[in-house]
Write a protein that holds these residues in place. Structure first.
Motif, PDB file in Angstrom:
ATOM      1  N   THR A  87      47.541  64.782 -10.612  1.00 42.35           N
ATOM      2  CA  THR A  87      48.259  63.767  -9.849  1.00 42.35           C
ATOM      3  C   THR A  87      47.730  62.383 -10.186  1.00 42.35           C
ATOM      4  O   THR A  87      48.513  61.458 -10.426  1.00 42.35           O
ATOM      5  CB  THR A  87      48.122  64.038  -8.333  1.00 42.35           C
ATOM      6  N   VAL A  91      49.934  59.356 -11.883  1.00 42.84           N
ATOM      7  CA  VAL A  91      50.056  58.034 -11.264  1.00 42.84           C
ATOM      8  C   VAL A  91      49.579  56.959 -12.240  1.00 42.84           C
ATOM      9  O   VAL A  91      50.233  55.922 -12.407  1.00 42.84           O
ATOM     10  CB  VAL A  91      49.260  57.971  -9.932  1.00 42.84           C
ATOM     11  N   GLN A  94      52.177  56.429 -14.926  1.00 42.94           N
ATOM     12  CA  GLN A  94      53.323  55.685 -14.401  1.00 42.94           C
ATOM     13  C   GLN A  94      52.999  54.198 -14.268  1.00 42.94           C
ATOM     14  O   GLN A  94      53.844  53.352 -14.569  1.00 42.94           O
ATOM     15  CB  GLN A  94      53.762  56.248 -13.050  1.00 42.94           C
TER      16      GLN A  94
END
Length: 114
Positions: A87, A91, A94
């Motif tokens: 995760t 992130v 992104q």
């Protein structure tokens, strides 16, 4: 993030952890041997635990009472750590793509297989 800092700061002695959790010092050391908690050591070798470690020990106690073995608890802990790492990586990726797009207008969204 100040809330996290006090929870993760390793300042509690094994004796205090024993009093809080009801576990013996030997049991606490056993869970360390099984790689379920990770105390820091002072220069003199004294173990220091965090509030997060105490919470984890209480969770271990509850799982053990439900018949879960330490091996299974460790596997679940590793799975959660891997999920968190993935995760965090997603992130970060992104954010980088967003920055590239904002600066250069070139970053295209990547499609990840599910």
């Amino acid at each position: 993030m100040q809330d996290e800092s006090y929870k993760t700061k390793k300042v509690i002695s094994i004796g205090a952890v024993s009093e809080i959790t009801g576990l013996s010092e030997r049991q606490i050391r056993y869970y360390e041997e099984r790689k379920l908690v990770f105390p820091e050591r002072t220069k003199k070798g004294t173990r220091k635990y965090s509030f997060q470690d105490v919470e984890r020990l209480m969770d271990i106690i509850n799982q053990m009472e439900d018949g879960v073995q330490t091996f299974e608890i460790r596997q679940e802990l590793l799975r959660k750590e891997k999920e968190k790492e993935m995760t965090d990586r997603s992130v970060r990726d992104q954010m980088i793509r967003g920055q590239l797009n904002a600066v250069f207008g070139i970053a295209k969204p990547r499609r990840y297989p599910r």
